[in-house]
Design a protein around this motif. Structure first.
Motif, PDB file in Angstrom:
ATOM      1  N   VAL A   1       0.858  -1.176   0.000  1.00  0.00           N
ATOM      2  CA  VAL A   1       0.000   0.000   0.000  1.00  0.00           C
ATOM      3  C   VAL A   1       0.896   1.227   0.000  1.00  0.00           C
ATOM      4  N   ARG A   2       0.784   2.050  -1.033  1.00  0.00           N
ATOM      5  CA  ARG A   2       1.664   3.201  -1.173  1.00  0.00           C
ATOM      6  C   ARG A   2       1.318   4.298  -0.156  1.00  0.00           C
ATOM      7  N   GLY A   3       2.347   4.986   0.360  1.00  0.00           N
ATOM      8  CA  GLY A   3       2.174   6.150   1.208  1.00  0.00           C
ATOM      9  C   GLY A   3       1.890   5.832   2.657  1.00  0.00           C
ATOM     10  N   THR A   4       2.053   4.565   3.061  1.00  0.00           N
ATOM     11  CA  THR A   4       1.798   4.223   4.467  1.00  0.00           C
ATOM     12  C   THR A   4       3.108   4.049   5.222  1.00  0.00           C
ATOM     13  N   ARG A   5       3.111   4.437   6.482  1.00  0.00           N
ATOM     14  CA  ARG A   5       4.251   4.224   7.364  1.00  0.00           C
ATOM     15  C   ARG A   5       3.751   3.658   8.690  1.00  0.00           C
ATOM     16  N   PRO A   6       4.241   2.477   9.057  1.00  0.00           N
ATOM     17  CA  PRO A   6       5.202   1.634   8.345  1.00  0.00           C
ATOM     18  C   PRO A   6       4.594   1.052   7.072  1.00  0.00           C
ATOM     19  N   VAL A   7       5.468   0.535   6.236  1.00  0.00           N
ATOM     20  CA  VAL A   7       5.028  -0.049   4.964  1.00  0.00           C
ATOM     21  C   VAL A   7       4.082  -1.211   5.249  1.00  0.00           C
ATOM     22  N   ARG A   8       2.980  -1.277   4.477  1.00  0.00           N
ATOM     23  CA  ARG A   8       1.968  -2.303   4.707  1.00  0.00           C
ATOM     24  C   ARG A   8       1.698  -3.071   3.419  1.00  0.00           C
ATOM     25  N   LEU A   9       1.542  -4.388   3.553  1.00  0.00           N
ATOM     26  CA  LEU A   9       1.266  -5.251   2.404  1.00  0.00           C
ATOM     27  C   LEU A   9      -0.198  -5.150   1.982  1.00  0.00           C
ATOM     28  N   THR A  10      -0.434  -5.242   0.679  1.00  0.00           N
ATOM     29  CA  THR A  10      -1.800  -5.379   0.170  1.00  0.00           C
ATOM     30  C   THR A  10      -2.260  -6.824   0.391  1.00  0.00           C
ATOM     31  N   ALA A  11      -3.492  -7.112   0.066  1.00  0.00           N
ATOM     32  CA  ALA A  11      -3.993  -8.481   0.161  1.00  0.00           C
ATOM     33  C   ALA A  11      -3.198  -9.419  -0.749  1.00  0.00           C
ATOM     34  N   GLU A  12      -2.855  -8.892  -1.933  1.00  0.00           N
ATOM     35  CA  GLU A  12      -2.058  -9.694  -2.857  1.00  0.00           C
ATOM     36  C   GLU A  12      -0.660  -9.961  -2.286  1.00  0.00           C
ATOM     37  N   GLY A  13      -0.087  -8.928  -1.648  1.00  0.00           N
ATOM     38  CA  GLY A  13       1.227  -9.096  -1.040  1.00  0.00           C
ATOM     39  C   GLY A  13       1.207 -10.099   0.091  1.00  0.00           C
ATOM     40  N   LEU A  14       0.166 -10.056   0.933  1.00  0.00           N
ATOM     41  CA  LEU A  14       0.037 -11.019   2.020  1.00  0.00           C
ATOM     42  C   LEU A  14      -0.076 -12.440   1.485  1.00  0.00           C
TER      43      LEU A  14
END
Length: 309
Positions: free
Chosen positions: A61-74
């Motif tokens: 997910v762009r622009g998040t801190r800390p970096v967070r995975l999308t559903a696809e990334g998970l």
């Protein structure tokens, strides 16, 4: 810069992209992930975008801190970890093999190779010297074993060959023994000093199967001599073949050095052409041969060099 200079890929997917993806997923920071992978942050971002393009979906997910995975990334993370682990294990297996010999030796052997050569002794010494190697022996027709070595289903084989060369395989000659006539002591040819193939034109033969190299050698020799043989019985075991010869079923041409009970038959030399049964060790050429096959070749050709590891 990236410490891995070569391009490791799964299909068109590069392992370094997977490695960068897992690092970012675990560190949840471009700065820490870039430091972990020894690349600049812009290089890490480029790598992640390339991976996302490859899989066809955003992974973070762009622009998040800390970096967070999308559903696809998970969904992709467990598979990415497994792929990287498999690559590490594969490389470690190679390194282990280069140190202490391990793994498997799949070897083919003629049923009668042990009558002429100390095959059991070779295998026993090899097994004691290399306890981490699992040895699997198959006894099949020579031509089938040649194909299995060429196809990678056997690491090496002790076979009887007709030709000195087999494409893609190294041939290590071990022994060559002349063929002799086996017949009953009462057979008209039993008292001859030697016999020619033409002397056998009207005989009945007990033979090995057509898939055996020795059978092909004999079929070719008789064809070239213009003799059509009467094969009345085919068996795939030499002891049974000699039993049938001694019972008067027919004659046979057998290797002279066949260390079987020949007391019930008479052996008569052949007088040309020069027919010999060879036993050779075959294995893939160069690096295509497994470490275990290369080491077994040393046992066969240079017994004095046998040593663990």
């Amino acid at each position: 810069m990236d410490s891995i200079s070569r391009r490791d890929t799964v299909g068109s997917m590069e392992f370094r992209h997977l490695r960068h993806f897992v690092a970012l997923a675990e560190e949840r920071s471009f700065t820490r992930a870039a430091e972990r992978e020894h690349i600049v942050q812009s290089g890490l971002s480029t790598s992640i975008r390339a991976l996302e393009k490859e899989v066809g979906a955003p992974l973070f997910v762009r622009g998040t801190r800390p970096v967070r995975l999308t559903a696809e990334g998970l969904a992709m993370l467990p598979a990415a970890r497994l792929a990287l682990e498999a690559a590490v294990n594969a490389r470690q297996a190679v390194q282990d093999t280069q140190g202490v010999l391990a793994g498997e030796l799949r070897i083919g052997a003629l049923q009668t190779a042990g009558h002429t050569l100390p095959v059991s002794s070779w295998l026993a010494t090899f097994a004691v010297d290399h306890p981490a190697v699992r040895i699997r022996v198959q006894q099949l027709p020579a031509l089938a074993m040649v194909e299995m070595v060429a196809d990678g289903h056997l690491d090496c084989a002790l076979v009887s060959l007709v030709s000195d060369r087999v494409a893609g395989l190294e041939v290590v000659p071990l022994v060559a023994e002349p063929l002799v006539l086996a017949c009953t002591p009462t057979h008209p040819l039993s008292s001859a000093d030697a016999v020619k193939l033409t002397d056998l034109a009207t005989e009945r033969f007990v033979e090995t199967p057509p898939q055996w190299a020795i059978r092909q050698l004999l079929d070719t020799a008789f064809d070239e001599a213009g003799i059509e043989r009467d094969v009345v019985c085919e068996v795939n075991e030499w002891t049974m073949l000699l039993d049938l010869v001694s019972a008067g079923v027919g004659i046979a041409l057998i290797p002279e050095g066949l260390a079987l009970d020949t007391s019930a038959v008479r052996l008569v030399p052949l007088a040309g052409p020069d027919l010999v049964r060879r036993v050779d060790l075959i294995l893939p050429t160069g690096p295509a041969a497994s470490p275990a096959a290369r080491r077994f070749r040393e046992y066969v050709t240079h017994p004095e060099t046998r040593r663990p590891g």
